[in-house]
Design an enzyme around this catalytic site. Structure first.
Site, PDB file in Angstrom:
ATOM      1  CB  ALA A 168      38.141  47.489  -8.612  1.00 14.97           C
ATOM      2  CB  THR A 175       2.951 -11.369  12.499  1.00 21.23           C
ATOM      3  OG1 THR A 175       1.696 -11.995  12.821  1.00 21.23           O
ATOM      4  CG2 THR A 175       2.657 -10.063  11.766  1.00 21.23           C
ATOM      5  CG  ASN A 214      36.404  43.650   2.047  1.00 23.47           C
ATOM      6  OD1 ASN A 214      35.382  43.510   2.721  1.00 23.47           O
ATOM      7  ND2 ASN A 214      36.402  44.207   0.857  1.00 23.47           N
ATOM      8  NE  ARG A 268      -2.450  -1.760   3.215  1.00 20.88           N
ATOM      9  CZ  ARG A 268      -2.853  -1.816   4.483  1.00 20.88           C
ATOM     10  NH1 ARG A 268      -3.860  -1.074   4.879  1.00 20.88           N
ATOM     11  NH2 ARG A 268      -2.263  -2.620   5.338  1.00 20.88           N
TER      12      ARG A 268
HETATM   13  C1  UD1 Z   1      -1.035  -7.061  13.217  1.00 15.59           C
HETATM   14  C2  UD1 Z   1      -1.705  -7.978  14.240  1.00 15.59           C
HETATM   15  C3  UD1 Z   1      -2.991  -7.332  14.731  1.00 15.59           C
HETATM   16  C4  UD1 Z   1      -2.695  -5.963  15.315  1.00 15.59           C
HETATM   17  C5  UD1 Z   1      -1.966  -5.092  14.271  1.00 15.59           C
HETATM   18  C6  UD1 Z   1      -1.522  -3.813  14.907  1.00 15.59           C
HETATM   19  C7  UD1 Z   1      -1.127 -10.269  13.554  1.00 15.59           C
HETATM   20  C8  UD1 Z   1      -1.606 -11.503  12.913  1.00 15.59           C
HETATM   21  N1  UD1 Z   1      -1.987  -9.250  13.637  1.00 15.59           N
HETATM   22  O1  UD1 Z   1      -1.909  -6.994  12.101  1.00 15.59           O
HETATM   23  O2  UD1 Z   1      -3.599  -8.138  15.735  1.00 15.59           O
HETATM   24  O3  UD1 Z   1      -3.892  -5.324  15.717  1.00 15.59           O
HETATM   25  O4  UD1 Z   1      -0.786  -5.806  13.800  1.00 15.59           O
HETATM   26  O5  UD1 Z   1      -0.963  -2.967  13.936  1.00 15.59           O
HETATM   27  O6  UD1 Z   1      -0.001 -10.214  13.994  1.00 15.59           O
HETATM   28  N2  UD1 Z   1       5.479  -8.738   8.796  1.00 15.59           N
HETATM   29  C9  UD1 Z   1       6.567  -9.520   8.509  1.00 15.59           C
HETATM   30  N3  UD1 Z   1       6.400 -10.707   7.886  1.00 15.59           N
HETATM   31  C10 UD1 Z   1       5.179 -11.185   7.551  1.00 15.59           C
HETATM   32  C11 UD1 Z   1       4.035 -10.380   7.844  1.00 15.59           C
HETATM   33  C12 UD1 Z   1       4.222  -9.176   8.483  1.00 15.59           C
HETATM   34  O7  UD1 Z   1       7.697  -9.130   8.806  1.00 15.59           O
HETATM   35  O8  UD1 Z   1       5.119 -12.278   6.996  1.00 15.59           O
HETATM   36  C13 UD1 Z   1       5.676  -7.467   9.470  1.00 15.59           C
HETATM   37  C14 UD1 Z   1       5.216  -6.277   8.633  1.00 15.59           C
HETATM   38  O9  UD1 Z   1       6.264  -5.815   7.820  1.00 15.59           O
HETATM   39  C15 UD1 Z   1       4.798  -5.275   9.690  1.00 15.59           C
HETATM   40  C16 UD1 Z   1       4.369  -6.144  10.877  1.00 15.59           C
HETATM   41  O10 UD1 Z   1       4.904  -7.423  10.653  1.00 15.59           O
HETATM   42  O11 UD1 Z   1       5.863  -4.469  10.099  1.00 15.59           O
HETATM   43  C17 UD1 Z   1       2.844  -6.224  11.042  1.00 15.59           C
HETATM   44  O12 UD1 Z   1       2.327  -6.867   9.902  1.00 15.59           O
HETATM   45  P1  UD1 Z   1       0.930  -6.442   9.275  1.00 15.59           P
HETATM   46  O13 UD1 Z   1       0.674  -7.290   8.095  1.00 15.59           O
HETATM   47  O14 UD1 Z   1       0.900  -4.982   9.086  1.00 15.59           O
HETATM   48  O15 UD1 Z   1      -0.066  -6.876  10.452  1.00 15.59           O
HETATM   49  P2  UD1 Z   1      -1.526  -6.350  10.684  1.00 15.59           P
HETATM   50  O16 UD1 Z   1      -2.438  -6.950   9.679  1.00 15.59           O
HETATM   51  O17 UD1 Z   1      -1.509  -4.874  10.784  1.00 15.59           O
END
Ligand code: UD1
Ligand code: CA
Length: 472
Positions: A429, A85, A383, A22
């Protein structure tokens, strides 16, 4: 309660491997700047401030670029394929498997997180000896966040992601800001049990909560996180929002430390800039990078200063200063352009429409109007007259101009480098000087004047006569 000294050491895992579609950017999200610092560097800084001993950043998307951008003061774990995550945290296991202290798990896209939040998370987690501690926040509009589900007794049960929540769960307003602390053993053990059986087919890190609950492990929830502190950046719109908030915080900190900002709304100051007491910043000023400004300075409207060292009592009006050093009591502008490696010693004065590059001005030297001084050394007290140009470039190479102390360089002089002008010398000058001048000498390099007496008056009379004859 454990004492400060007996506190366990803390490691942190920061997740920054996601693709961040995004952002619609060629630059990976962790490297997008917020007030002059890469987004993820802000969280790294908060960890350091909170006393975290080891920091592991999980990288994946554009891993090499992210590592280069965040530097080698942290450790890196590689998540080669973004599978959620939970999977991201697991990729840090080989580095922290035997860590005996607490482990924080944080997201890399929340640049406003203050160290204070981390300190209370660590303190609560260690004081209660919990297996897992999560922070929670109340949201007026919880859409998109994981919701905290509790039982009738108020104990936290599990975290339900937006896409998996039923209508009842969607109505919950207590949300997951993604700020957790763990005992290492509880973290690595529960991570082996998560599965991708959910709406997104991902390994959710949030599932570790339910798994630990099923094992009757001790879970602590710390409520009341200010949602502003954990504002996540997913698009450029949120990038601008967090930048606005951080800018406000920077300006407040400076004002409370004794800096006058005449109009904070039009003042842009990046996070690493330092400013001394009683310095006045006028409206529409931009201060960037590692700029340090001393006490009792005036930075006038329309000035833009980048990564420069400015002493005390310096006055800069409507000028550009880039990667330069200005010692105490220097005056610059209006409309001067100080390019990289300009060094102005005490009491130097650089006036309007003067451009300086890679040049040092000794104490009390001055160039007050309309000059270009590049690749030069100007001695103390010298100067430089208006219109002086150092011709530093011969079309192929750059050459140096060295001017001694207490010289007088007359207006509109052209100094063709390489050239050396001795102490107390005088350049007349309008001279175009191509060879060196000795100390105490005078050089005049212009064609001798030819005066034709009465020539102009005669010409005028002749022209008038011609016109009169025509009109007759
Ligand atoms: C996550 C939480 C959600 C919370 C929210 C807060 C989970 C499943 N959900 O959701 O409960 O309310 O954060 O902002 O954890 N990332 C990786 N590898 C991956 C996926 C993500 O490194 O495979 C990193 C992303 O780069 C990011 C962070 O983890 O920095 C969070 O990932 P994102 O996909 O934004 O999680 P949310 O859907 O926001
Ligand atoms: Ca997110």
């Amino acid at each position: 309660m454990s004492h400060e000294t007996s506190a366990l050491p803390v490691a942190a895992i920061i997740l920054a491997a996601g693709k961040s579609t995004r952002m619609k950017s060629k630059t990976p999200k962790p490297l997008h700047h917020v007030c002059g610092i890469p987004m993820t560097q802000h969280i790294i800084g908060a960890c350091r401030e909170a006393g975290v001993a080891r920091i592991v950043v999980v990288v994946g998307h554009e891993a090499e670029r992210v590592k280069k951008g965040l530097g080698d003061e942290v450790e890196y774990a590689l998540q080669s394929n973004p599978k959620g995550t939970g999977d991201a945290v697991r990729s840090a296991e080989s580095l922290l498997k035997d860590w005996q202290g607490s482990i924080l798990v944080l997201a890399g896209d929340v640049p406003l997180l203050p160290a204070e939040n981390l300190r209370s998370l660590i303190a609560h987690h260690q004081a209660t000896d919990a297996a897992m501690t999560l922070m929670t926040m109340e949201m007026k509009n919880p859409f998109g966040y994981g919701r905290i589900a509790r039982d009738e007794a108020g104990r936290v049960l599990r975290i339900v992601e937006q896409k998996d929540a039923n209508t009842q769960e969607q109505a919950l307003t207590e949300c997951n800001p993604s700020l957790y602390a763990f005992k290492g053993s509880a973290l690595w053990d529960s991570l082996t049990k998560i599965t991708p059986k959910n709406a997104q087919g991902e390994y959710y890190f949030t599932d570790t909560l339910q798994i630990l609950n099923e094992q009757s492990a001790k879970i602590e929830a710390l409520t009341g996180v200010d949602p502003q502190n954990v504002l996540g950046v997913n698009s450029r719109v949120e990038l601008a929002e967090v930048t606005t908030i951080l800018r406000q915080r920077i300006l407040y900190r400076l004002m409370l430390s004794g800096v006058t900002l005449i109009d904070p709304a039009s003042t842009y100051i990046e996070a690493n800039v330092q400013i001394g007491q009683d310095t006045v910043i006028e409206p529409n000023v931009y201060l960037f990078g590692d700029t340090v400004i001393g006490e009792d300075c005036v930075i006038g409207s329309l000035s833009r200063i980048q990564s420069s060292q400015i002493g005390d009592r310096v006055k800069i009006y409507a000028s550009q200063v880039d990667q330069s050093v200005l010692e105490d009591d220097v005056k610059v502008g209006p409309f001067a352009n100080l390019r990289p490696k300009t060094h102005l010693c005490q009491y130097v004065k650089i006036g309007d429409f003067v451009e300086v590059k890679n040049a040092k001005f000794g104490v009390k030297a001055q160039a007050s109007h309309l000059s270009y001084i590049g690749d030069a050394e100007i001695g103390a007290g010298t100067n430089i007259g208006g219109g002086t140009i150092t011709c530093n470039f011969d079309g192929f190479d750059k050459h140096k101009t060295v001017i001694g102390e207490n010289c007088f360089i007359g207006s509109n002089s052209t100094l063709i480098a390489p050239i050396t002008i001795g102490n107390e010398a005088l350049v007349a000058a309008g001279s175009a000087v191509a060879q060196s001048v000795g100390s105490g000498d005078m050089v005049i390099a212009r064609s001798l004047p030819t005066v034709k007496e009465g020539w102009a008056a005669n010409r005028r009379a002749k022209k008038h006569a011609e016109k009169a004859a025509k009109n007759r």
